[in-house]
Design a protein around this motif. Structure first.
Motif, PDB file in Angstrom:
ATOM      1  N   HIS A 288       7.367   6.611 -29.840  1.00 45.72           N
ATOM      2  CA  HIS A 288       6.724   7.930 -29.993  1.00 45.72           C
ATOM      3  C   HIS A 288       5.356   7.679 -30.615  1.00 45.72           C
ATOM      4  N   GLN A 289       4.362   7.452 -29.775  1.00 42.30           N
ATOM      5  CA  GLN A 289       3.065   7.024 -30.270  1.00 42.30           C
ATOM      6  C   GLN A 289       2.502   8.025 -31.269  1.00 42.30           C
ATOM      7  N   PHE A 290       1.981   7.482 -32.371  1.00 37.81           N
ATOM      8  CA  PHE A 290       1.360   8.353 -33.359  1.00 37.81           C
ATOM      9  C   PHE A 290      -0.148   8.222 -33.253  1.00 37.81           C
ATOM     10  N   PRO A 291      -0.865   9.355 -33.012  1.00 44.34           N
ATOM     11  CA  PRO A 291      -0.386  10.740 -33.020  1.00 44.34           C
ATOM     12  C   PRO A 291      -0.172  11.369 -31.647  1.00 44.34           C
TER      13      PRO A 291
ATOM     14  N   VAL B  85       3.303  10.121 -27.069  1.00 44.09           N
ATOM     15  CA  VAL B  85       3.829   9.584 -25.821  1.00 44.09           C
ATOM     16  C   VAL B  85       4.762   8.414 -26.087  1.00 44.09           C
ATOM     17  N   ALA B  86       5.682   8.163 -25.144  1.00 43.96           N
ATOM     18  CA  ALA B  86       6.543   6.983 -25.192  1.00 43.96           C
ATOM     19  C   ALA B  86       6.006   5.960 -24.202  1.00 43.96           C
ATOM     20  N   LEU B  87       5.989   4.719 -24.601  1.00 44.54           N
ATOM     21  CA  LEU B  87       5.510   3.652 -23.727  1.00 44.54           C
ATOM     22  C   LEU B  87       6.481   3.496 -22.559  1.00 44.54           C
ATOM     23  N   ALA B  88       5.961   3.609 -21.332  1.00 43.02           N
ATOM     24  CA  ALA B  88       6.795   3.551 -20.137  1.00 43.02           C
ATOM     25  C   ALA B  88       7.378   2.151 -19.941  1.00 43.02           C
ATOM     26  N   SER B  89       8.371   2.049 -19.077  1.00 39.72           N
ATOM     27  CA  SER B  89       9.087   0.780 -18.888  1.00 39.72           C
ATOM     28  C   SER B  89       8.159  -0.327 -18.401  1.00 39.72           C
ATOM     29  N   ASP B  90       7.217  -0.015 -17.515  1.00 38.55           N
ATOM     30  CA  ASP B  90       6.310  -1.064 -17.062  1.00 38.55           C
ATOM     31  C   ASP B  90       5.357  -1.483 -18.172  1.00 38.55           C
ATOM     32  N   GLY B  91       4.978  -0.543 -19.023  1.00 36.96           N
ATOM     33  CA  GLY B  91       4.164  -0.891 -20.174  1.00 36.96           C
ATOM     34  C   GLY B  91       4.914  -1.759 -21.161  1.00 36.96           C
TER      35      GLY B  91
ATOM     36  N   ASP C  15      -5.493   2.941 -30.975  1.00 35.84           N
ATOM     37  CA  ASP C  15      -6.596   3.865 -31.249  1.00 35.84           C
ATOM     38  C   ASP C  15      -6.494   5.042 -30.282  1.00 35.84           C
ATOM     39  N   PRO C  16      -6.089   6.234 -30.780  1.00 37.46           N
ATOM     40  CA  PRO C  16      -5.886   6.630 -32.177  1.00 37.46           C
ATOM     41  C   PRO C  16      -4.551   6.123 -32.731  1.00 37.46           C
ATOM     42  N   GLY C  17      -4.476   6.152 -34.067  1.00 32.21           N
ATOM     43  CA  GLY C  17      -3.265   5.701 -34.736  1.00 32.21           C
ATOM     44  C   GLY C  17      -3.286   6.065 -36.203  1.00 32.21           C
ATOM     45  N   LEU C  18      -2.305   5.555 -36.921  1.00 33.40           N
ATOM     46  CA  LEU C  18      -2.148   5.855 -38.338  1.00 33.40           C
ATOM     47  C   LEU C  18      -3.383   5.457 -39.133  1.00 33.40           C
ATOM     48  N   ILE C  19      -3.862   6.354 -39.967  1.00 30.61           N
ATOM     49  CA  ILE C  19      -5.028   6.095 -40.803  1.00 30.61           C
ATOM     50  C   ILE C  19      -4.717   5.012 -41.831  1.00 30.61           C
ATOM     51  N   GLY C  20      -5.678   4.102 -42.024  1.00 28.42           N
ATOM     52  CA  GLY C  20      -5.565   3.098 -43.080  1.00 28.42           C
ATOM     53  C   GLY C  20      -5.003   1.768 -42.648  1.00 28.42           C
TER      54      GLY C  20
ATOM     55  N   VAL D 174      -5.351   3.943 -26.519  1.00 25.64           N
ATOM     56  CA  VAL D 174      -4.068   4.510 -26.109  1.00 25.64           C
ATOM     57  C   VAL D 174      -4.362   5.832 -25.423  1.00 25.64           C
ATOM     58  N   ASP D 175      -3.666   6.098 -24.326  1.00 26.07           N
ATOM     59  CA  ASP D 175      -3.764   7.400 -23.699  1.00 26.07           C
ATOM     60  C   ASP D 175      -2.359   7.913 -23.407  1.00 26.07           C
ATOM     61  N   ARG D 176      -2.243   8.907 -22.545  1.00 27.88           N
ATOM     62  CA  ARG D 176      -0.937   9.516 -22.306  1.00 27.88           C
ATOM     63  C   ARG D 176       0.029   8.590 -21.584  1.00 27.88           C
ATOM     64  N   CYS D 177      -0.479   7.471 -21.067  1.00 30.85           N
ATOM     65  CA  CYS D 177       0.395   6.484 -20.421  1.00 30.85           C
ATOM     66  C   CYS D 177       0.761   5.343 -21.368  1.00 30.85           C
ATOM     67  N   GLY D 178       0.181   5.340 -22.562  1.00 35.97           N
ATOM     68  CA  GLY D 178       0.483   4.299 -23.526  1.00 35.97           C
ATOM     69  C   GLY D 178      -0.697   3.390 -23.791  1.00 35.97           C
ATOM     70  N   ILE D 179      -0.429   2.243 -24.381  1.00 40.72           N
ATOM     71  CA  ILE D 179      -1.463   1.299 -24.791  1.00 40.72           C
ATOM     72  C   ILE D 179      -2.160   0.697 -23.576  1.00 40.72           C
ATOM     73  N   HIS D 180      -3.459   0.402 -23.703  1.00 45.51           N
ATOM     74  CA  HIS D 180      -4.245  -0.187 -22.616  1.00 45.51           C
ATOM     75  C   HIS D 180      -4.012  -1.694 -22.589  1.00 45.51           C
ATOM     76  N   LEU D 181      -3.018  -2.109 -21.866  1.00 46.64           N
ATOM     77  CA  LEU D 181      -2.630  -3.519 -21.851  1.00 46.64           C
ATOM     78  C   LEU D 181      -3.734  -4.424 -21.327  1.00 46.64           C
ATOM     79  N   ASP D 182      -4.560  -3.919 -20.424  1.00 43.03           N
ATOM     80  CA  ASP D 182      -5.608  -4.753 -19.841  1.00 43.03           C
ATOM     81  C   ASP D 182      -6.624  -5.205 -20.884  1.00 43.03           C
ATOM     82  N   ARG D 183      -6.703  -4.502 -21.998  1.00 43.73           N
ATOM     83  CA  ARG D 183      -7.663  -4.870 -23.048  1.00 43.73           C
ATOM     84  C   ARG D 183      -7.186  -6.016 -23.929  1.00 43.73           C
ATOM     85  N   LEU D 184      -5.899  -6.319 -23.907  1.00 42.71           N
ATOM     86  CA  LEU D 184      -5.377  -7.371 -24.773  1.00 42.71           C
ATOM     87  C   LEU D 184      -5.992  -8.727 -24.445  1.00 42.71           C
ATOM     88  N   ALA D 185      -6.200  -9.012 -23.166  1.00 40.22           N
ATOM     89  CA  ALA D 185      -6.786 -10.295 -22.786  1.00 40.22           C
ATOM     90  C   ALA D 185      -8.207 -10.432 -23.324  1.00 40.22           C
ATOM     91  N   ASP D 186      -8.973  -9.332 -23.324  1.00 34.94           N
ATOM     92  CA  ASP D 186     -10.352  -9.379 -23.816  1.00 34.94           C
ATOM     93  C   ASP D 186     -10.401  -9.534 -25.336  1.00 34.94           C
TER      94      ASP D 186
END
Length: 364
Positions: A117-120, A123-129, A71-76, A93-105
């Motif tokens: 290449h995150q849409f829209p 950004v590219a997900l960094a190596s630590d991400g 979020d944000p992402g492809l519609i539908g 998702v922000d400029r650093c990529g997906i919020h991994l800390d939210r997956l546990a919740d």
């Protein structure tokens, strides 16, 4: 296609293999190993009718189908997940990529990501991400990797597919929608081995498999080298368009911040000052410019019937379907819209329609 039909054996005119034609699965596997560093053999490949069917099939084989969506992402995507019997949940998702800390919740069983290449946002997900996401998937969870525009890289080396690092935790999805045309409805899933038979059986009972002749034609295109020659030409065209777009933005909107320019078929433009996308988007449309607000791609906006709420102006500009010569005029028109302020604008259709994303909503 005529050559494919003439050379086809009688057997290919029967009912198709629901996993996909063996010839195309072999061609796709070879291509993805060479170009995307995917860990793949033909036995892992399931041919599908684009990203939408791929997502539907993958949700259909999950035992606990709670699926996290960027979020944000492809519609539908949420509607596809729900139609397949799953429960979609947003993950930021922000400029650093997906919020991994939210997956546990959220505790989903799968997450759909565009790590290259995150849409829209672009950004590219960094190596630590990447490492964190793969670690999350260790306990039987699934990463669904949407590699929607991997072929279009301009200012950086290609980023290898996430699947190549953990093939039993990632289902890799690619299509021809951006490289050839959405109308072909051809794509592929490179699945973890335990899911292949279940995906194949689900496709058998949903549509009995895709058109074999179309698959053989694509296999011929890949095997002959014509597919990659086409991609080299397309990269040159799209890079020229991207460069024209960046130059025009620097000239006509010098205070704007431009992101996502290293790859793909679209840019994100963040306007300076107190601009409002809810005003800019319809005003631009009145001049024949098809742009979109970043808010359009926020989770659930289309379901709420409010795709363009008042927000800081962050615009998504696509350059996949506009000629290079038309781009400068289109940006000049957009700059005029922004400068005009909230006053009513006359309808002056210019015929310049830069697409807001590289394909229709849900069209992958």
């Amino acid at each position: 296609m005529t050559t494919t039909v003439r050379g086809a054996a009688d057997r290919v005119l029967g009912y198709p293999d629901p996993q996909g034609a063996a010839e195309l699965r072999s061609s796709v596997a070879d291509y993805l190993r060479r170009v995307r560093a995917v860990d793949v053999e033909p036995e892992r490949v399931v041919i599908c009718a684009g990203f939408t069917q791929a997502l539907s099939l993958l949700v259909g084989v999950l035992d606990h189908p709670v699926v996290a969506l960027e979020d944000p992402g492809l519609i539908g995507r949420d509607r596809v997940v729900a139609a397949a019997g799953g429960s979609p949940v947003p993950i930021g998702v922000d400029r650093c990529g997906i919020h991994l800390d939210r997956l546990a919740d959220l505790d989903p069983s799968a997450v759909v990501v565009t790590p290259t290449h995150q849409f829209p946002l672009g950004v590219a997900l960094a190596s630590d991400g990447r490492a964190g996401l793969l670690d999350w998937a260790r306990d039987g969870r699934l990463i669904i990797e949407d590699d929607y525009d991997a072929e279009f890289r301009y200012d950086r080396s290609p980023v290898g597919a996430l699947q190549g690092l953990a093939p039993e935790r990632v289902a890799y999805v690619g299509t021809t929608s951006k490289t050839l045309a959405p109308a072909l409805r051809l794509g592929w899933i490179v699945a973890p081995i335990p899911l292949v038979a279940r995906l194949t059986e689900l496709r058998r009972h949903s549509d009995a498999g895709g058109p074999t002749l179309d698959q053989l034609a694509l296999a011929d295109l890949i095997d002959s080298g014509a597919y990659e020659r086409h991609l080299r030409r397309a990269r040159r065209r799209y890079r020229e368009r991207r460069d024209r777009l960046i130059t025009a933005l620097q000239r006509h909107l010098p205070d704007a911040q431009v992101d996502g320019m290293a790859a793909g078929l679209h840019l994100v433009v963040r306007l300076a000052g107190s601009q409002d996308s809810a005003r800019i988007v319809p005003a631009a449309e009145s001049r024949g410019l098809a742009i979109a607000s970043l808010e359009r791609y926020r989770f659930g906006r289309h379901r709420l019937g409010n795709p363009e709420p008042d927000a800081a102006a962050e615009l998504v500009l696509g350059y996949g379907n506009i000629g290079a010569d038309a781009i400068t005029d289109a940006v000049r028109e957009l700059a005029e819209v922004i400068a005009d302020g909230p006053a009513h604008l006359p309808a002056r259709v210019s015929g310049l329609r830069p697409t807001p994303r590289p394909g229709p909503p849900g069209g992958r």
